[in-house]
Design a protein around this motif. Structure first.
Motif, PDB file in Angstrom:
ATOM      1  N   GLU A   4     -17.354 -61.154   7.122  1.00 43.12           N
ATOM      2  CA  GLU A   4     -17.205 -62.001   8.298  1.00 43.12           C
ATOM      3  C   GLU A   4     -17.596 -61.214   9.533  1.00 43.12           C
ATOM      4  OE1 GLU A   4     -13.540 -64.097   8.837  1.00 43.12           O
ATOM      5  OE2 GLU A   4     -13.249 -64.297   6.680  1.00 43.12           O
ATOM      6  N   ARG A   5     -18.121 -61.906  10.509  1.00 46.08           N
ATOM      7  CA  ARG A   5     -18.490 -61.278  11.767  1.00 46.08           C
ATOM      8  C   ARG A   5     -17.217 -60.707  12.410  1.00 46.08           C
ATOM      9  NH1 ARG A   5     -22.350 -63.805  16.353  1.00 46.08           N
ATOM     10  NH2 ARG A   5     -22.133 -62.088  17.815  1.00 46.08           N
ATOM     11  N   PRO A   6     -17.276 -59.451  12.884  1.00 50.73           N
ATOM     12  CA  PRO A   6     -16.063 -58.861  13.467  1.00 50.73           C
ATOM     13  C   PRO A   6     -15.780 -59.399  14.858  1.00 50.73           C
ATOM     14  CG  PRO A   6     -17.894 -57.357  13.736  1.00 50.73           C
ATOM     15  CD  PRO A   6     -18.406 -58.524  12.916  1.00 50.73           C
ATOM     16  N   ASP A   7     -14.529 -59.363  15.235  1.00 50.31           N
ATOM     17  CA  ASP A   7     -14.155 -59.667  16.614  1.00 50.31           C
ATOM     18  C   ASP A   7     -14.346 -58.428  17.492  1.00 50.31           C
ATOM     19  OD1 ASP A   7     -13.451 -62.245  15.893  1.00 50.31           O
ATOM     20  OD2 ASP A   7     -11.312 -61.798  15.742  1.00 50.31           O
ATOM     21  N   VAL A   8     -14.246 -57.258  16.867  1.00 47.01           N
ATOM     22  CA  VAL A   8     -14.309 -55.985  17.601  1.00 47.01           C
ATOM     23  C   VAL A   8     -15.061 -54.965  16.746  1.00 47.01           C
ATOM     24  CG1 VAL A   8     -12.902 -54.080  18.523  1.00 47.01           C
ATOM     25  CG2 VAL A   8     -12.074 -56.421  18.704  1.00 47.01           C
ATOM     26  N   LEU A   9     -15.843 -54.106  17.398  1.00 49.26           N
ATOM     27  CA  LEU A   9     -16.425 -52.933  16.752  1.00 49.26           C
ATOM     28  C   LEU A   9     -15.732 -51.701  17.310  1.00 49.26           C
ATOM     29  CD1 LEU A   9     -20.288 -53.562  16.816  1.00 49.26           C
ATOM     30  CD2 LEU A   9     -18.779 -53.615  14.838  1.00 49.26           C
ATOM     31  N   ILE A  10     -15.272 -50.845  16.426  1.00 54.05           N
ATOM     32  CA  ILE A  10     -14.653 -49.586  16.835  1.00 54.05           C
ATOM     33  C   ILE A  10     -15.580 -48.470  16.374  1.00 54.05           C
ATOM     34  CG2 ILE A  10     -12.688 -48.034  16.566  1.00 54.05           C
ATOM     35  CD1 ILE A  10     -10.997 -50.539  15.870  1.00 54.05           C
ATOM     36  N   THR A  11     -16.029 -47.647  17.297  1.00 52.02           N
ATOM     37  CA  THR A  11     -16.871 -46.524  16.910  1.00 52.02           C
ATOM     38  C   THR A  11     -16.061 -45.240  16.995  1.00 52.02           C
ATOM     39  OG1 THR A  11     -17.742 -46.207  19.146  1.00 52.02           O
ATOM     40  CG2 THR A  11     -18.987 -47.638  17.688  1.00 52.02           C
TER      41      THR A  11
END
Length: 90
Positions: A4-11
């Motif tokens: 599923e498309r994420p709500d947030v990306l954490i790098t």
């Protein structure tokens, strides 16, 4: 992969050198990261190596949040066995 498309990306980035934190602090940091990632429907993106903070993020995902997508983006030159993908005789 049917993600599923994420709500947030954490790098999570940093050197691949040893990342030394006392065990209790490392565990608290990484457990918190995985908890946030689960609740925020996030994907985590790292430098993709088995060293430093990136190694610890992989271990934390396995321990606390196996369903959280973890993507490693690494330079081609550090991929072990990369010749298997480019060998013309295969």
């Amino acid at each position: 992969w049917h993600l599923e498309r994420p709500d947030v990306l954490i790098t999570v980035t940093g050197g691949a050198d040893d990342f030394d934190l006392p065990l209790d602090q490392k565990d608290t940091l990484l457990q918190g990261l995985m908890s946030v990632a689960k609740h925020m429907k996030a994907w985590i993106v790292t430098g993709g190596t088995d060293a430093g903070i990136m190694k610890y993020v992989g271990e934390a995902r396995e321990k606390y949040a196996a369903h959280v997508p973890l993507l490693g983006v690494v330079s081609w030159g550090v991929v072990k066995g990369r010749h298997q993908f480019t060998d013309a005789r295969r």
